[in-house]
Write a protein that holds these residues in place. Structure first.
Motif, PDB file in Angstrom:
ATOM      1  N   UNK A  80       0.868  -1.169   0.000  1.00  0.00           N
ATOM      2  CA  UNK A  80       0.000   0.000   0.000  1.00  0.00           C
ATOM      3  C   UNK A  80       0.905   1.219   0.000  1.00  0.00           C
ATOM      4  N   UNK A  81       0.854   1.987  -1.082  1.00  0.00           N
ATOM      5  CA  UNK A  81       1.745   3.135  -1.230  1.00  0.00           C
ATOM      6  C   UNK A  81       3.210   2.722  -1.093  1.00  0.00           C
ATOM      7  N   UNK A  82       3.533   1.539  -1.611  1.00  0.00           N
ATOM      8  CA  UNK A  82       4.920   1.093  -1.603  1.00  0.00           C
ATOM      9  C   UNK A  82       5.402   0.516  -0.289  1.00  0.00           C
ATOM     10  N   UNK A  83       4.495   0.227   0.644  1.00  0.00           N
ATOM     11  CA  UNK A  83       4.900  -0.293   1.957  1.00  0.00           C
ATOM     12  C   UNK A  83       4.056  -1.505   2.337  1.00  0.00           C
ATOM     13  N   UNK A  84       4.601  -2.341   3.223  1.00  0.00           N
ATOM     14  CA  UNK A  84       3.880  -3.521   3.720  1.00  0.00           C
ATOM     15  C   UNK A  84       4.432  -3.869   5.100  1.00  0.00           C
ATOM     16  N   UNK A  85       3.595  -4.491   5.925  1.00  0.00           N
ATOM     17  CA  UNK A  85       4.015  -4.908   7.264  1.00  0.00           C
ATOM     18  C   UNK A  85       3.853  -6.415   7.401  1.00  0.00           C
ATOM     19  N   UNK A  86       4.946  -7.094   7.705  1.00  0.00           N
ATOM     20  CA  UNK A  86       4.954  -8.551   7.811  1.00  0.00           C
ATOM     21  C   UNK A  86       4.904  -8.986   9.275  1.00  0.00           C
ATOM     22  N   UNK A  87       4.314 -10.151   9.493  1.00  0.00           N
ATOM     23  CA  UNK A  87       4.286 -10.767  10.816  1.00  0.00           C
ATOM     24  C   UNK A  87       5.182 -12.002  10.806  1.00  0.00           C
ATOM     25  N   UNK A  88       6.143 -12.042  11.706  1.00  0.00           N
ATOM     26  CA  UNK A  88       7.028 -13.199  11.849  1.00  0.00           C
ATOM     27  C   UNK A  88       6.546 -14.005  13.049  1.00  0.00           C
ATOM     28  N   UNK A  89       6.070 -15.204  12.793  1.00  0.00           N
ATOM     29  CA  UNK A  89       5.503 -16.026  13.861  1.00  0.00           C
ATOM     30  C   UNK A  89       6.592 -16.587  14.772  1.00  0.00           C
ATOM     31  N   UNK A  90       6.271 -16.782  16.061  1.00  0.00           N
ATOM     32  CA  UNK A  90       7.254 -17.309  17.018  1.00  0.00           C
ATOM     33  C   UNK A  90       7.860 -18.644  16.577  1.00  0.00           C
ATOM     34  N   UNK A  91       7.082 -19.467  15.881  1.00  0.00           N
ATOM     35  CA  UNK A  91       7.585 -20.775  15.469  1.00  0.00           C
ATOM     36  C   UNK A  91       8.802 -20.635  14.569  1.00  0.00           C
ATOM     37  N   UNK A  92       8.795 -19.622  13.691  1.00  0.00           N
ATOM     38  CA  UNK A  92       9.937 -19.430  12.794  1.00  0.00           C
ATOM     39  C   UNK A  92      11.191 -19.046  13.571  1.00  0.00           C
ATOM     40  N   UNK A  93      10.994 -18.284  14.642  1.00  0.00           N
ATOM     41  CA  UNK A  93      12.134 -17.910  15.481  1.00  0.00           C
ATOM     42  C   UNK A  93      12.674 -19.135  16.205  1.00  0.00           C
ATOM     43  N   UNK A  94      11.775 -19.982  16.670  1.00  0.00           N
ATOM     44  CA  UNK A  94      12.201 -21.213  17.334  1.00  0.00           C
ATOM     45  C   UNK A  94      12.925 -22.143  16.360  1.00  0.00           C
ATOM     46  N   UNK A  95      12.523 -22.084  15.083  1.00  0.00           N
ATOM     47  CA  UNK A  95      13.148 -22.945  14.073  1.00  0.00           C
ATOM     48  C   UNK A  95      14.505 -22.433  13.614  1.00  0.00           C
ATOM     49  N   UNK A  96      14.910 -21.262  14.114  1.00  0.00           N
ATOM     50  CA  UNK A  96      16.250 -20.771  13.808  1.00  0.00           C
ATOM     51  C   UNK A  96      16.333 -19.559  12.922  1.00  0.00           C
ATOM     52  N   UNK A  97      15.212 -18.925  12.578  1.00  0.00           N
ATOM     53  CA  UNK A  97      15.262 -17.729  11.737  1.00  0.00           C
ATOM     54  C   UNK A  97      15.956 -16.594  12.478  1.00  0.00           C
ATOM     55  N   UNK A  98      16.942 -15.988  11.844  1.00  0.00           N
ATOM     56  CA  UNK A  98      17.668 -14.875  12.448  1.00  0.00           C
ATOM     57  C   UNK A  98      17.730 -13.650  11.546  1.00  0.00           C
ATOM     58  N   UNK A  99      17.421 -13.833  10.261  1.00  0.00           N
ATOM     59  CA  UNK A  99      17.502 -12.739   9.289  1.00  0.00           C
ATOM     60  C   UNK A  99      16.292 -12.798   8.360  1.00  0.00           C
ATOM     61  N   UNK A 100      16.013 -11.670   7.708  1.00  0.00           N
ATOM     62  CA  UNK A 100      14.898 -11.618   6.765  1.00  0.00           C
ATOM     63  C   UNK A 100      15.352 -10.945   5.475  1.00  0.00           C
ATOM     64  N   UNK A 101      14.972 -11.545   4.344  1.00  0.00           N
ATOM     65  CA  UNK A 101      15.249 -10.991   3.022  1.00  0.00           C
ATOM     66  C   UNK A 101      13.938 -10.501   2.427  1.00  0.00           C
ATOM     67  N   UNK A 102      14.001  -9.397   1.667  1.00  0.00           N
ATOM     68  CA  UNK A 102      12.785  -8.815   1.098  1.00  0.00           C
ATOM     69  C   UNK A 102      12.974  -8.497  -0.381  1.00  0.00           C
ATOM     70  N   UNK A 103      11.898  -8.650  -1.126  1.00  0.00           N
ATOM     71  CA  UNK A 103      11.907  -8.378  -2.560  1.00  0.00           C
ATOM     72  C   UNK A 103      10.537  -7.827  -2.949  1.00  0.00           C
ATOM     73  N   UNK A 104      10.494  -6.711  -3.658  1.00  0.00           N
ATOM     74  CA  UNK A 104       9.233  -6.136  -4.126  1.00  0.00           C
ATOM     75  C   UNK A 104       9.273  -6.039  -5.644  1.00  0.00           C
TER      76      UNK A 104
END
Length: 218
Positions: A80-104
């Motif tokens: 929306x107007x070039x922006x978006x808000x993502x939700x990172x679920x706790x399960x992904x953090x428990x599974x080892x997620x430490x970084x996020x990559x983005x592409x538009x």
């Protein structure tokens, strides 16, 4: 005389698109987790985000661990107007997620294929080899960014990983008065959003413009 337009392509990395990893997600709705907002550079006033008839500007988030392994599925949101808000679920953090990559990128709302294959943000490629740019090159635009340390409420500004390539005829006299052109060249692809590098195998692209307006000047 000029009959060729500037073409926005050739990734400072490279790119392509065909598959989706997951269906579009709804915006964060208050569930437990971490929110991250992404904004294209244009949304901050660098240049107005272009609205293209028949296309939707979408943003992709891919979570990875410290060793680069993808965690979970990609999340895809309409901007929306070039922006978006993502939700990172706790399960992904428990599974080892430490970084996020983005592409538009611009995604067709109809049957037309996407320009890029963004199913893996560590290896973005061209999804098509023949591209009609008669209506312009805007649909080839793209943005990327990364968050090296996940943090709730973080904002990531996405920037273009593209290079502007200009083509000009070597024989202007022979080209004078023409209203169509096809340009073929090898473009880098295999762009890794995590480190900004590209692969060793380029994509053979053919760009067609059948809507050129011949320059009246000699």
């Amino acid at each position: 005389m000029k009959i060729f337009r500037n073409l926005l392509l050739g990734l400072a990395g490279a790119l392509s698109l065909t598959a989706c990893s997951q269906s579009d997600e709804a915006a964060p709705d208050g569930r437990d987790g971490m929110t991250v907002r992404v904004v294209t550079a244009d949304a901050f006033g660098d240049r107005a985000v272009t609205i293209i008839d028949g296309y939707q500007l979408k943003c992709v988030m891919q979570l990875i661990a410290d060793d680069g392994v993808t965690i979970g599925n990609q999340s895809i949101l309409n901007t929306v107007d070039g922006a978006a808000t993502f939700l990172i679920l706790p399960q992904y953090l428990k599974d080892g997620a430490t970084k996020a990559l983005f592409w538009a990128e611009y995604v067709p709302t109809g049957a037309a294929p996407k320009v890029y294959d963004s199913s893996d943000l560590t290896n973005v490629k061209y999804n098509v080899s023949a591209i009609d740019i008669s209506a312009g090159c805007v649909a080839m635009d793209a943005w990327c960014g990364k968050l090296d340390e996940l943090a709730d409420g973080a904002t990531v500004t996405l920037t273009r990983p593209l290079a502007r390539v200009t083509f000009a005829p070597t024989n202007p006299a022979a080209a004078r008065g023409q209203n169509a052109v096809i340009v073929s060249y090898d473009a880098p692809q295999g762009f890794n959003v995590a480190d900004g590098t590209v692969g060793d195998e380029p994509a053979a692209l053919a760009l067609t413009n059948t809507a050129l307006v011949p320059d009246a000047e000699e």
